[in-house]
Design an enzyme around this catalytic site. Structure first.
Site, PDB file in Angstrom:
ATOM      1  N   GLY A 140       0.762  -1.242   0.000  1.00 30.53           N
ATOM      2  CA  GLY A 140       0.000   0.000   0.000  1.00 30.53           C
ATOM      3  C   GLY A 140       0.795   1.295   0.000  1.00 30.53           C
ATOM      4  N   ASP A 141       2.118   1.216   0.146  1.00 29.77           N
ATOM      5  CA  ASP A 141       2.893   2.464   0.200  1.00 29.77           C
ATOM      6  C   ASP A 141       4.314   2.249  -0.313  1.00 29.77           C
ATOM      7  OD1 ASP A 141       3.364   5.146   0.658  1.00 29.77           O
ATOM      8  OD2 ASP A 141       3.766   4.909   2.803  1.00 29.77           O
ATOM      9  N   LEU A 142       4.423   1.615  -1.471  1.00 31.32           N
ATOM     10  CA  LEU A 142       5.755   1.396  -2.058  1.00 31.32           C
ATOM     11  C   LEU A 142       6.178   2.672  -2.769  1.00 31.32           C
ATOM     12  CD1 LEU A 142       5.415  -2.258  -3.401  1.00 31.32           C
ATOM     13  CD2 LEU A 142       6.801  -1.469  -1.470  1.00 31.32           C
ATOM     14  N   ASN A 143       6.495   3.681  -1.962  1.00 37.83           N
ATOM     15  CA  ASN A 143       6.890   4.965  -2.542  1.00 37.83           C
ATOM     16  C   ASN A 143       8.405   5.051  -2.692  1.00 37.83           C
ATOM     17  OD1 ASN A 143       8.118   6.244  -0.168  1.00 37.83           O
ATOM     18  ND2 ASN A 143       6.053   6.417   0.655  1.00 37.83           N
TER      19      ASN A 143
END
Length: 372
Positions: free
Chosen positions: A224-227
Site C-alpha cells: 500500500g505504500d511502495l513509494n
C-alpha cells in the site's frame, strides 16, 4: 504514511520524543545501550536510527507509532508478522528485535505526566541502501520494482496466515485506493485553484468508472505504500553510465490492507513518476515487471490511469490537509507535491488514451525482450 483507520486525522497525535528519551526507551524496553541516535523523517509516526553497543546486528530503527494507530495492536501485530514472514521468504524486509519480555512490540507512555498518550514501540533491523528518491531511476530498476511488488502481494495473499489477518480489512482507511471518494472531506485544504478542479474531476471519474468495477478486480493483501522513500536499492555494478540496481530494503508496512493487485501497481507507478525526468514513460516499465509475475486483466488495465490519478489525488490532498494540522512537518509532508501536481496535470492534459498507449506499448515490448 498511515493516517488512521477512520479518517479522523484530527485525533492523531504524532510522538515527539527527544533523542535522550528515545535512547532511554531502547534501554528500558529492549535492554540495549544506545551508542548513537538520530531522528529520521516521518509522516505521522516517529522514527530514530540507532546504533547499540551489542554484538551482531547493531543498527536498528526505533519506530514509535502515532497515538491513534497505537490503539490497534492487532493491526500492528499483523503488519510486523508480515514483515517477518516476508523476510523468511527471502524479501528484504526488516525484522523486530524482541523486547526484554520477549514480545515484538510494547505499548509505552510518551511522557511522565498522568494521562500521557501511549505509543506502540518497536525496534526493527536497519536495512542498508539508498532510497529510490535519491537515484536516477532507469528501466532496469523500474522493472525490478514492479516485479517485486507483484511477487510480494502474491506471496502475502497466497501463503501468509495470522489469527488477526482480518484486521487488514480497513474499510474506511483513507490511504486504501478504494477510498478516493473520501477525499471530499479533505479537499478544502487545497483552497480554490486549478489544482482543486482537477482533483474534483479525478474523484468524480473514480466514483463513476472505478468503484463500480472493484468487484471484477482480483483481491489481495497490499503493502500500500511502495513509494520512492520506502524502497531502498544498492547498485550491483561498477558502471556509472548504466548502473544495475537491486532492491535492498522494503520499508513501512503501516498502510497494509486488503485491496487488489491492480492497486499495488498503480501506487508504484505513481510514486516512481515523482522524481522521474520523463514521468509518463515510467508506467510501462513498472507494469512490465509487475505483469511478468501477474498479468493484469482487461478490466484492471482499463482502470489503471484513474487509479494512478487517484493515488496522486490522495497523496496531494491528504498532505495538504495534514500540513495544516502539523505545519512544523510541512516540508516532509509535501515532498510529493513538489512534482506531483505537475505530473497529475500533465496526465490529464495528455489524456487517458495517449498515456495508456505509452504504458501498454512499453510493457508489450518486454514480452519479446525481458531484462536479464
Amino acid at each position: 504514511m498511515s493516517s488512521g483507520n477512520d479518517c479522523q486525522a484530527q485525533t492523531l497525535t504524532k510522538p515527539a520524543l527527544g533523542e535522550r528519551e528515545a535512547a532511554e526507551l531502547v534501554d528500558r524496553v529492549f535492554g540495549l545501550k544506545v551508542s548513537w541516535i538520530r531522528s529520521l523523517p516521518s509522516y505521522d509516526d516517529q522514527n530514530f536510527h540507532v546504533r547499540v553497543s551489542a554484538e551482531g546486528a547493531d543498527e536498528y530503527v526505533l519506530k514509535i507509532t502515532n497515538s491513534e494507530d497505537s490503539q490497534e495492536p492487532d493491526l500492528i501485530e499483523v503488519q510486523t508478522q508480515a514483515m517477518m514472514f516476508l523476510s523468511a521468504e527471502g524479501f528484504p524486509s526488516a525484522t523486530p528485535h524482541l523486547t526484554k519480555d520477549g514480545n515484538i512490540m510494547s505499548l509505552e507512555s510518551g511522557g511522565t505526566t498522568p494521562g500521557s498518550k501511549k505509543y506502540m514501540v518497536r525496534l526493527l533491523t536497519y536495512l542498508p541502501g539508498t532510497p529510490v528518491a535519491k537515484i536516477s531511476t532507469n528501466a532496469q530498476i523500474l522493472y525490478e520494482i514492479g516485479r517485486l511488488a507483484a511477487s510480494m502481494d502474491k506471496v502475502l495473499s497466497e501463503k501468509f496466515q495470522h489469527p488477526s489477518v482480518k484486521s487488514l480489512h480497513r474499510g474506511q482507511f483513507i490511504w486504501n485506493l478504494a477510498n478516493v471518494p473520501l477525499l471530499d472531506q479533505y479537499i478544502y485544504a487545497l483552497g480554490q485553484n486549478k489544482y482543486r478542479a482537477v482533483v474534483e474531476q479525478v474523484i468524480e471519474q473514480f466514483k463513476g468508472k472505478v468503484i463500480p468495477k472493484l468487484s471484477s478486480f482480483r483481491a489481495c493483501i497490499n503493502h500500500g505504500d511502495l513509494n520512492d522513500h520506502n524502497i531502498l536499492v544498492d547498485s550491483s555494478s561498477a558502471s556509472l553510465e548504466n548502473p544495475q540496481y537491486k532492491v535492498s530494503g522494503i520499508l513501512d508496512f503501516s498502510d497494509m490492507s486488503y485491496g487488489y493487485y491492480v492497486f499495488e501497481v498503480a501506487i508504484v507507478i505513481m510514486y516512481m513518476m515523482i522524481e522521474s525526468p520523463d514521468p509518463l514513460s515510467v508506467g510501462g516499465h513498472v507494469l512490465a515487471g509487475f505483469e511478468s509475475i501477474l498479468p493484469l486483466t482487461a478490466e484492471e488495465r482499463g482502470a489503471l490511469f484513474l487509479l494512478v490519478s487517484g493515488r496522486f489525488a490522495q497523496s496531494l490532498v491528504i498532505a495538504a490537509h495534514t500540513a495544516l494540522l502539523y505545519p512544523e512537518n510541512k516540508e516532509y509532508l509535501t515532498i510529493t507535491a513538489k512534482t506531483g501536481w505537475k505530473h497529475l496535470m500533465t496526465m490529464f492534459e495528455v489524456g487517458q488514451k495517449a498515456v495508456e498507449k505509452t504504458w501498454f506499448e512499453t510493457a508489450q515490448a518486454y514480452t519479446s525482450h525481458a531484462p536479464a
